[in-house]
Structure formats: C-alpha cells, structure tokens
Write an enzyme that holds these catalytic residues in place. Structure first.
Site, PDB file in Angstrom:
ATOM      1  N   ARG A  10       0.950  -1.328   0.038  1.00  0.00           N
ATOM      2  CA  ARG A  10      -0.009  -0.049  -0.055  1.00  0.00           C
ATOM      3  C   ARG A  10       0.751   1.207   0.075  1.00  0.00           C
ATOM      4  NH1 ARG A  10      -2.816  -3.063   4.445  1.00  0.00           N
ATOM      5  NH2 ARG A  10      -1.522  -1.768   5.757  1.00  0.00           N
ATOM      6  N   CYS A  11       2.401   1.081   0.147  1.00  0.00           N
ATOM      7  CA  CYS A  11       3.249   2.255   0.288  1.00  0.00           C
ATOM      8  C   CYS A  11       3.576   2.433  -0.942  1.00  0.00           C
ATOM      9  CB  CYS A  11       4.146   1.934   1.320  1.00  0.00           C
ATOM     10  SG  CYS A  11       5.461   3.274   1.326  1.00  0.00           S
ATOM     11  N   SER A  12       3.694   3.767  -1.580  1.00  0.00           N
ATOM     12  CA  SER A  12       3.945   4.231  -3.003  1.00  0.00           C
ATOM     13  C   SER A  12       5.694   4.140  -2.769  1.00  0.00           C
ATOM     14  CB  SER A  12       3.746   5.448  -3.200  1.00  0.00           C
ATOM     15  OG  SER A  12       4.155   6.605  -2.189  1.00  0.00           O
TER      16      SER A  12
END
Length: 114
Positions: A10-12
């Site tokens: 979920r982390c760019s």
C-alpha cells in the site's frame, strides 16, 4: 545473496523500490513486514547496517506513535514498539549483497543494486 525487500504494497515508496529492483532484473524475496515483522534483533541489524539511528526508522505520523507516547522513548522502547506495532517501521528496507538502505525515496535502492 538474495535481494530482500521489507514491503508494504500500500506504500508508494515501497512499490517504487520494488519496481526499480525488478527493472534491474532482480526478483527479490518480498517480506510483508506488517504480517511478518522482523524480530527486535533483526530490526536492530537492519537499522544499523543502513547507517541509521533507531528514531530515523520510526514512522512518527502513525497514530500508535502518539498513543504510546514515543516522543522521548529510548531506542530499546522504540524497537519494542516497532516489533509490537510494525506499522511504525519506516519502509521499505532493502537488503542486497551491497548493503542495506531505507529506500525513501525509492531511488536510493540504486545505491545497493548490483
């Protein structure tokens, strides 16, 4: 040696580092550290090998950081909190034969790719 990424999909930043690793022709071992957090000693080792202070590896904007009152916590308390609440671990950590980096921004991964 295997390349390993401590990943949060979920982390760019985490997705970006993973993409750069794959663009380099490497398929890394992917550890979902939220589901499988490192032990305290593993975490201490990652942070040390990356040349960081423990506080540099903590996500201070996570609600649990404030809930636990970690502003003046010692390194040991921070490490215990990160193991108990892996959302507090800054990401992504990447391990290669050339070293360990906290890849924020993701391009830092290039420093340790073969």
């Amino acid at each position: 040696m295997t390349t390993t990424i401590y990943h949060n999909p979920r982390c760019s930043n985490s997705r970006g580092a993973l993409e750069l690793i794959r663009e380099a022709g490497i398929e890394p071992a992917i550890i979902d550290y939220l589901a499988h957090p490192p032990t305290k000693e593993e975490l201490r080792g990652l942070i040390g090998r990356a040349g960081l202070a423990v506080r540099d590896a903590v996500r201070t904007k996570e609600p649990v950081y404030a809930e636990l009152g970690l502003d003046s916590a010692t390194d040991e308390v921070l490490l215990d909190a990160m193991v108990a609440h892996p959302a507090l671990i800054n990401r992504p950590f990447v391990v290669t034969q050339h070293g360990v980096r906290l890849c924020r921004p993701p391009g830092l991964v290039r420093e340790i790719l073969p």
